[in-house]
Design an enzyme around this catalytic site. Structure first.
Site, PDB file in Angstrom:
ATOM      1  CB  THR A   1      -8.134  -4.189   3.133  1.00 61.56           C
ATOM      2  OG1 THR A   1      -8.694  -3.377   4.353  1.00 61.56           O
ATOM      3  CG2 THR A   1      -8.944  -5.562   3.295  1.00 61.56           C
TER       4      THR A   1
ATOM      5  CE  LYS B   1      -8.296  -4.713  -0.903  1.00 59.08           C
ATOM      6  NZ  LYS B   1      -7.478  -3.768  -0.510  1.00 59.08           N
TER       7      LYS B   1
ATOM      8  CE  LYS C   1     -11.729  -3.900   5.807  1.00 60.21           C
ATOM      9  NZ  LYS C   1     -11.955  -2.437   6.035  1.00 60.21           N
TER      10      LYS C   1
HETATM   11  P1  NAD Z   1      -5.087   4.668  -2.312  1.00 60.27           P
HETATM   12  O1  NAD Z   1      -5.267   4.143  -3.744  1.00 60.27           O
HETATM   13  O2  NAD Z   1      -5.756   6.130  -2.096  1.00 60.27           O
HETATM   14  O3  NAD Z   1      -3.669   4.837  -1.699  1.00 60.27           O
HETATM   15  C1  NAD Z   1      -2.699   3.540  -1.783  1.00 60.27           C
HETATM   16  C2  NAD Z   1      -1.560   4.468  -1.992  1.00 60.27           C
HETATM   17  O4  NAD Z   1      -0.292   3.420  -2.124  1.00 60.27           O
HETATM   18  C3  NAD Z   1      -1.520   5.286  -3.133  1.00 60.27           C
HETATM   19  O5  NAD Z   1      -0.990   6.783  -2.804  1.00 60.27           O
HETATM   20  C4  NAD Z   1      -0.314   4.642  -3.925  1.00 60.27           C
HETATM   21  O6  NAD Z   1       0.420   5.334  -4.896  1.00 60.27           O
HETATM   22  C5  NAD Z   1       0.577   4.047  -2.940  1.00 60.27           C
HETATM   23  N1  NAD Z   1       1.371   2.765  -3.490  1.00 60.27           N
HETATM   24  C6  NAD Z   1       0.885   1.664  -4.331  1.00 60.27           C
HETATM   25  N2  NAD Z   1       2.250   0.906  -4.448  1.00 60.27           N
HETATM   26  C7  NAD Z   1       3.198   1.556  -3.759  1.00 60.27           C
HETATM   27  C8  NAD Z   1       4.528   1.161  -3.632  1.00 60.27           C
HETATM   28  N3  NAD Z   1       5.037  -0.032  -4.114  1.00 60.27           N
HETATM   29  N4  NAD Z   1       5.389   2.020  -2.770  1.00 60.27           N
HETATM   30  C9  NAD Z   1       4.871   3.093  -2.344  1.00 60.27           C
HETATM   31  N5  NAD Z   1       3.321   3.663  -2.453  1.00 60.27           N
HETATM   32  C10 NAD Z   1       2.627   2.739  -2.927  1.00 60.27           C
HETATM   33  O7  NAD Z   1      -5.792   3.726  -1.168  1.00 60.27           O
HETATM   34  P2  NAD Z   1      -6.471   4.021   0.118  1.00 60.27           P
HETATM   35  O8  NAD Z   1      -8.117   4.273  -0.136  1.00 60.27           O
HETATM   36  O9  NAD Z   1      -5.786   4.852   0.811  1.00 60.27           O
HETATM   37  O10 NAD Z   1      -6.640   2.243   0.690  1.00 60.27           O
HETATM   38  C11 NAD Z   1      -5.565   1.812   1.162  1.00 60.27           C
HETATM   39  C12 NAD Z   1      -5.922   0.616   1.790  1.00 60.27           C
HETATM   40  O11 NAD Z   1      -6.598   0.732   2.902  1.00 60.27           O
HETATM   41  C13 NAD Z   1      -6.416  -0.604   0.858  1.00 60.27           C
HETATM   42  O12 NAD Z   1      -6.233  -1.873   1.145  1.00 60.27           O
HETATM   43  C14 NAD Z   1      -7.840  -0.445   1.085  1.00 60.27           C
HETATM   44  O13 NAD Z   1      -8.586  -1.557   0.826  1.00 60.27           O
HETATM   45  C15 NAD Z   1      -7.789  -0.032   2.727  1.00 60.27           C
HETATM   46  N6  NAD Z   1      -9.117   0.747   3.153  1.00 60.27           N
HETATM   47  C16 NAD Z   1      -9.705   1.617   2.561  1.00 60.27           C
HETATM   48  C17 NAD Z   1     -10.709   2.612   3.383  1.00 60.27           C
HETATM   49  C18 NAD Z   1     -11.248   3.689   2.226  1.00 60.27           C
HETATM   50  O14 NAD Z   1     -12.470   4.241   2.722  1.00 60.27           O
HETATM   51  N7  NAD Z   1     -10.724   4.280   1.362  1.00 60.27           N
HETATM   52  C19 NAD Z   1     -11.300   2.185   4.151  1.00 60.27           C
HETATM   53  C20 NAD Z   1     -10.636   0.862   4.850  1.00 60.27           C
HETATM   54  C21 NAD Z   1      -9.772   0.360   4.285  1.00 60.27           C
END
Ligand code: NAD
Length: 294
Positions: free
Chosen positions: A96, A246, A171
């Site tokens: 997102t 966010k 979204k």
């Molecule tokens: P998270 O922080 O658990 O996962 C993000 C991952 O990206 C981490 O493991 C981090 O180490 C990795 N990362 C960061 N920079 C990196 C790079 N340069 N190279 C490789 N890996 C890298 O977050 P999440 O909850 O999995 O959310 C991910 C996305 O999904 C976000 O944009 C969030 O807004 C969206 N989202 C999350 C949810 C939820 O319920 N968690 C729901 C809908 C959307």
């Protein structure tokens, strides 16, 4: 079966990648976290030490990263996806992020001969694990058609919302409605309490009347009326207030960029900012009722 590279194996990306591996695809992953890489291997994927190594030779790349700056860096950086992937590959960014970053990255990808979609999700960690996410997809018809078979594995509802960036637009518009509606439902219950109106009575009336909305009928912010709502579980998320904030901030950023009028979106942003600043970022977003009770 395809070779699928997956970058960003966190709370969402981890189970999404696991579902692709379970469906028989050859999943090559990279994340900055060793723990995330170990989990990928346990789920049947292969861990790599960099973005470049993970995406080499891949037919499809999926990214699930925190924000626009990470997406720009991972796609367009020197050792990033676009510098290392075969021309003609399909790129799916499910993070997102802000609409402008999505459009900028899609444009660079297209110029490099790739098919790219922005495909943010709703459905949370539970939906990611169950493969029942909703994907809101922006991109050309050709890119959508190429991405769809892979989105079908990770999700249940896949909607093509238009050109590049329109998945992100859908979204943030949806979640702005959700944030505003949750505050409205919380305010109504807080007022009802002061007027001596029982929670269940208000629920029974409004859930079949014109105040009806998802925040009331599926996610009621007071304990009792909806068994599965986080209000019955000490406001554990669910959908954390920090994630709602966010999305509200992304909506305000987009609104400012196109000069749209979103005064209630701005008010919701302010209220959730104050709620998170008071240490409630990890509380479910419906917990804002406790702030609104004053
Ligand atoms: P998270 O922080 O658990 O996962 C993000 C991952 O990206 C981490 O493991 C981090 O180490 C990795 N990362 C960061 N920079 C990196 C790079 N340069 N190279 C490789 N890996 C890298 O977050 P999440 O909850 O999995 O959310 C991910 C996305 O999904 C976000 O944009 C969030 O807004 C969206 N989202 C999350 C949810 C939820 O319920 N968690 C729901 C809908 C959307």
């Amino acid at each position: 079966m395809a070779v699928v590279a997956f970058v960003g194996l966190g709370n969402m990306g981890g189970p999404m990648a696991a579902n692709l591996a379970k469906a028989g695809h050859d999943v090559k992953g990279f994340d900055l976290s060793q723990d995330a890489l170990t989990k990928l291997e346990e789920a049947g994927g292969k861990a790599f030490g960099s973005v470049a190594e993970a995406v080499k030779g891949a037919d499809v790349v999926v990214t699930m990263l925190p924000a626009g700056k990470h997406v720009r860096e991972v796609y367009a950086g020197e050792d990033g996806i676009l510098a290392n992937i075969n021309s003609g590959a399909t790129l799916i960014d499910s993070s997102t992020i802000d609409v402008q970053s999505a459009r900028d990255v899609a444009k660079i990808a297209e110029q490099a001969g790739m098919k790219m979609v922005d495909a943010p999700v709703s459905g949370g960690v539970g939906g990611a694990a169950a493969g029942t996410l909703t994907f809101m997809v922006g991109g050309s018809d050709e890119a959508f058609a190429a991405a769809k078979p892979f989105l079908d594995i990770m999700g249940k509802t896949i909607v093509h919302a238009g050109g590049a960036g329109n998945g992100q637009a859908a979204k943030i518009c949806n979640n702005m409605m959700l944030g505003i509606q949750m505050i409205s439902v919380c305010e109504a219950f807080a007022l009802a309490e002061k007027l001596g109106l029982d929670h269940q009575k208000l629920y029974d009336i409004s859930s079949t009347a014109s105040g009806q909305c998802w925040s009331l009928t599926s996610y009621c912010p007071v304990p009792g009326p909806v068994e599965t709502s986080p209000a019955n579980n000490e406001y554990k998320p669910g959908f954390a207030a920090a994630m709602m904030l966010k999305d509200l901030k992304l909506a305000q950023e987009a609104s400012g960029a196109v000069n749209a009028q979103t005064p209630l979106g701005a008010a919701a942003d302010e209220l959730y900012s104050a709620f998170c600043d008071a240490g409630n970022g990890n509380v479910d977003f419906s917990g804002i009722i406790n702030k609104l009770r004053g």
